[in-house]
Design an enzyme around this catalytic site. Sequence first.
Site, short mmCIF file in Angstrom:
data_model
loop_
_atom_site.label_atom_id
_atom_site.label_comp_id
_atom_site.label_asym_id
_atom_site.label_seq_id
_atom_site.Cartn_x
_atom_site.Cartn_y
_atom_site.Cartn_z
N SER A 37 0.93 -1.23 -0.15
CA SER A 37 -0.07 -0.03 0.21
C SER A 37 0.79 1.23 -0.03
O SER A 37 1.96 0.96 0.40
CB SER A 37 -1.03 0.17 1.12
N TYR A 94 -1.64 -0.32 10.60
CA TYR A 94 -1.89 -0.74 8.96
C TYR A 94 -0.73 -0.36 8.13
O TYR A 94 -0.13 -1.29 7.42
CB TYR A 94 -3.31 0.02 8.44
P1 NDP Z 1 -11.60 -5.93 0.27
O1 NDP Z 1 -12.13 -5.72 1.52
O2 NDP Z 1 -12.53 -5.65 -0.71
O3 NDP Z 1 -11.00 -7.48 0.15
C1 NDP Z 1 -10.26 -7.89 1.34
C2 NDP Z 1 -10.15 -9.45 0.94
O4 NDP Z 1 -9.11 -9.89 1.91
C3 NDP Z 1 -11.18 -10.16 1.02
O5 NDP Z 1 -11.34 -10.93 0.14
C4 NDP Z 1 -11.25 -10.92 2.33
O6 NDP Z 1 -12.10 -12.10 2.17
C5 NDP Z 1 -9.71 -11.15 2.56
N1 NDP Z 1 -9.30 -11.25 3.93
C6 NDP Z 1 -9.43 -10.34 4.86
N2 NDP Z 1 -9.04 -11.11 5.87
C7 NDP Z 1 -8.75 -12.53 5.54
C8 NDP Z 1 -8.13 -13.51 6.49
N3 NDP Z 1 -8.09 -13.42 7.66
N4 NDP Z 1 -8.23 -14.51 5.79
C9 NDP Z 1 -8.35 -14.68 4.22
N5 NDP Z 1 -8.67 -13.71 3.56
C10 NDP Z 1 -8.71 -12.49 4.28
O7 NDP Z 1 -10.49 -5.04 0.05
P2 NDP Z 1 -9.21 -4.98 -1.02
O8 NDP Z 1 -9.54 -5.63 -2.18
O9 NDP Z 1 -9.19 -3.31 -1.17
O10 NDP Z 1 -8.04 -5.32 -0.36
C11 NDP Z 1 -7.02 -5.90 -0.87
C12 NDP Z 1 -5.67 -5.67 -0.29
O11 NDP Z 1 -5.22 -4.59 -1.17
C13 NDP Z 1 -5.40 -5.69 1.24
O12 NDP Z 1 -4.29 -6.38 1.47
C14 NDP Z 1 -5.55 -4.34 1.34
O13 NDP Z 1 -4.78 -3.94 2.60
C15 NDP Z 1 -4.96 -3.86 0.03
N6 NDP Z 1 -4.88 -2.27 -0.34
C16 NDP Z 1 -6.17 -1.81 -0.43
C17 NDP Z 1 -6.40 -0.49 -0.98
C18 NDP Z 1 -7.81 0.04 -0.91
O14 NDP Z 1 -7.83 1.50 -1.01
N7 NDP Z 1 -8.80 -0.64 -1.31
C19 NDP Z 1 -5.16 0.30 -1.24
C20 NDP Z 1 -4.09 -0.52 -0.87
C21 NDP Z 1 -3.83 -1.69 -0.60
P3 NDP Z 1 -12.85 -12.82 3.34
O15 NDP Z 1 -13.44 -11.75 4.30
O16 NDP Z 1 -13.88 -13.53 2.70
O17 NDP Z 1 -11.83 -13.74 4.14
C1 8X3 Z 2 -5.11 1.60 1.60
C2 8X3 Z 2 -4.75 3.03 0.83
O1 8X3 Z 2 -4.93 5.42 1.15
O2 8X3 Z 2 -6.23 4.10 2.97
O3 8X3 Z 2 -4.05 0.78 1.66
O4 8X3 Z 2 -3.95 3.95 3.00
S1 8X3 Z 2 -4.89 4.15 1.93
#
Ligand code: NDP
Ligand code: 8X3
Length: 250
Positions: free
Chosen positions: A137, A150
């Site tokens: 991120s 985070y």
């Molecule tokens: P979502 O919440 O849409 O998706 C997160 C996914 O992670 C879900 O499929 C969830 O599945 C899975 N997950 C969470 N905890 C667990 C666990 N303990 N075991 C297995 N699976 C898990 O968020 P995003 O798609 O945005 O996030 C994906 C990644 O991108 C994350 O690592 C996040 O930190 C990162 N990210 C997101 C950003 C954003 O602004 N959206 C920006 C930068 C990075 P389930 O709950 O079914 O287990």
């Molecule tokens: C998630 C993106 O901007 O919330 O990793 O940190 S931000």
Amino acid sequence: MKKIAFITGATSGFGRAAARKFASEGWSLVLSGRRLERLVELKEELEVPTHIIQLDVRDADAVKRAVAELSSEFSQVTTLINNAGLALAPEGADKVDLADWHTMIDTNCTGLVNVTHALLPKLIEVGAGSTIINVGSIAGQWPYPGSHVYGATKAFVKQFSYNLRCDLLGTGVRVTDLAPGIAETEFTLVRTKGDQSASNNLYQGTTPLSAEDIAEHMFYIATLPNHININRIEVMPTRQAWSPFAIDRD
Ligand code: NDP
Ligand code: 8X3
């Protein structure tokens, strides 16, 4: 060589978009997440060989078992997308529940390490062209209020990715830290523990990245010529940038 992507967190956001993108390009898929019904739906939608695993990445034994039990059709994984992760507790560090800090560390660091450890032997066996994409991120690079643990977990993802590259030199396995900025997924709904209006407000009136934008980056990274390793990609929407330093005044 048959292409197989193992994607964690495929029930939502980036992971689900990646599943659709890689499937549209004919890859076989191993999809995991905790919400089984979503995995079942996704498997029904995709027209490529797909194996689903209800899996909490925090459970090292379950991860190890799931990888050991992959049938020969899916076991030769060529790309691992360590995407499962979450942010919690957007309030200041002094107001956070300790359990929320632990959940982020257990998921974003320990979970990612669990999956990597279980799949490394297979990726090394595949060798040239195999790829690990770790979803970091911008929060792993740039501090901001409310990011506390985070952002620190995503700094871990970055450094772990770089360090893996050192140890994997000579194996042909590539490692990338893919570090997105603000993207509209269920991320903020999870971060605010279900506050849909907070989530809507964050993404309203701007143009965040979409899950599909990130899936395109994942596919690009995984399909570069074998001799190219992208160490880190930081990708923000055009409408996001940094703010000035904050200063405490009398
Ligand atoms: P979502 O919440 O849409 O998706 C997160 C996914 O992670 C879900 O499929 C969830 O599945 C899975 N997950 C969470 N905890 C667990 C666990 N303990 N075991 C297995 N699976 C898990 O968020 P995003 O798609 O945005 O996030 C994906 C990644 O991108 C994350 O690592 C996040 O930190 C990162 N990210 C997101 C950003 C954003 O602004 N959206 C920006 C930068 C990075 P389930 O709950 O079914 O287990
Ligand atoms: C998630 C993106 O901007 O919330 O990793 O940190 S931000």
